[in-house]
Design a protein around this motif. Structure first.
Motif, PDB file in Angstrom:
ATOM      1  N   ALA A 192      12.054   4.580   1.962  1.00  0.00           N
ATOM      2  CA  ALA A 192      13.060   5.296   2.759  1.00  0.00           C
ATOM      3  C   ALA A 192      12.377   6.162   3.817  1.00  0.00           C
ATOM      4  O   ALA A 192      12.812   6.205   4.973  1.00  0.00           O
ATOM      5  N   LEU A 193      11.298   6.832   3.446  1.00  0.00           N
ATOM      6  CA  LEU A 193      10.572   7.663   4.400  1.00  0.00           C
ATOM      7  C   LEU A 193       9.879   6.814   5.464  1.00  0.00           C
ATOM      8  O   LEU A 193       9.738   7.250   6.608  1.00  0.00           O
ATOM      9  N   GLY A 243      18.825  14.985   0.965  1.00  0.00           N
ATOM     10  CA  GLY A 243      20.177  14.420   0.915  1.00  0.00           C
ATOM     11  C   GLY A 243      20.256  13.029   1.521  1.00  0.00           C
ATOM     12  O   GLY A 243      20.995  12.173   1.035  1.00  0.00           O
ATOM     13  N   ASP A 244      19.484  12.790   2.591  1.00  0.00           N
ATOM     14  CA  ASP A 244      19.450  11.459   3.200  1.00  0.00           C
ATOM     15  C   ASP A 244      18.893  10.429   2.220  1.00  0.00           C
ATOM     16  O   ASP A 244      19.377   9.306   2.127  1.00  0.00           O
ATOM     17  N   ILE A 245      17.864  10.829   1.505  1.00  0.00           N
ATOM     18  CA  ILE A 245      17.238   9.925   0.537  1.00  0.00           C
ATOM     19  C   ILE A 245      18.178   9.679  -0.639  1.00  0.00           C
ATOM     20  O   ILE A 245      18.321   8.549  -1.105  1.00  0.00           O
ATOM     21  N   LEU A 271      10.114  13.771  -5.109  1.00  0.00           N
ATOM     22  CA  LEU A 271       9.523  14.245  -3.851  1.00  0.00           C
ATOM     23  C   LEU A 271       8.406  15.248  -4.128  1.00  0.00           C
ATOM     24  O   LEU A 271       7.357  15.221  -3.475  1.00  0.00           O
ATOM     25  N   GLN A 272       8.620  16.113  -5.101  1.00  0.00           N
ATOM     26  CA  GLN A 272       7.598  17.104  -5.448  1.00  0.00           C
ATOM     27  C   GLN A 272       6.320  16.420  -5.944  1.00  0.00           C
ATOM     28  O   GLN A 272       5.209  16.816  -5.569  1.00  0.00           O
ATOM     29  N   LEU A 330       6.123  10.862   5.617  1.00  0.00           N
ATOM     30  CA  LEU A 330       4.894  10.312   5.058  1.00  0.00           C
ATOM     31  C   LEU A 330       3.694  10.992   5.691  1.00  0.00           C
ATOM     32  O   LEU A 330       3.714  11.332   6.870  1.00  0.00           O
ATOM     33  N   ASP A 331       2.650  11.174   4.909  1.00  0.00           N
ATOM     34  CA  ASP A 331       1.367  11.609   5.464  1.00  0.00           C
ATOM     35  C   ASP A 331       0.558  10.331   5.671  1.00  0.00           C
ATOM     36  O   ASP A 331      -0.121   9.856   4.770  1.00  0.00           O
ATOM     37  N   ARG A 332       0.687   9.767   6.839  1.00  0.00           N
ATOM     38  CA  ARG A 332       0.076   8.462   7.113  1.00  0.00           C
ATOM     39  C   ARG A 332      -1.450   8.512   7.013  1.00  0.00           C
ATOM     40  O   ARG A 332      -2.075   7.548   6.574  1.00  0.00           O
TER      41      ARG A 332
END
Length: 113
Positions: free
Chosen positions: A27-28, A37-39, A54-55, A76-78
């Motif tokens: 999703a991200l 909320g979007d997720i 998420l945590q 995301l941390d690409r």
């Protein structure tokens, strides 16, 4: 060579080891930034469950979060995923390299004869 050590790889692999967290990452990946909320709207999970996942992803360093008013936005941390890919590739190269384990296997073969 990767900056990831075995402890960091293990933390990331553990974070990736749940189907809900993989769905969150997908999703991200579809959006530049998402709020919880979007997720939640994309997954059959309660908001509190998504927040916990998420945590875990955040603690593993795979995503980043930023408070925006009453909401937190995640992305995301690409760079972390690139480093994870390099660390994983280095590990798998060692595992699948047919020459890497030859010395220990030869020693074991001699001992069993």
């Amino acid at each position: 060579m990767s900056d990831f050590d075995d402890d960091k790889l293990a933390v990331c692999f553990k974070a990736l080891g749940h189907p809900a967290r993989l769905a969150i990452l997908r999703a991200l990946a579809d959006e530049e930034r998402c709020c919880c909320g979007d997720i939640v709207g994309r997954l059959p999970l309660a908001q509190s469950t998504v927040s916990q996942h998420l945590q875990i992803l955040r603690e593993a360093g795979l995503i980043r979060g930023k408070a925006e008013g009453r909401k937190s936005r995640y992305c995301l941390d690409r760079a972390a995923f690139l480093a994870l890919g390099e660390g994983t590739t280095a590990l798998l190269d060692m595992i699948v390299d047919p020459m890497a384990g030859m010395a220990c296997c030869k020693t074991e073969e001699k001992a069993s004869l």
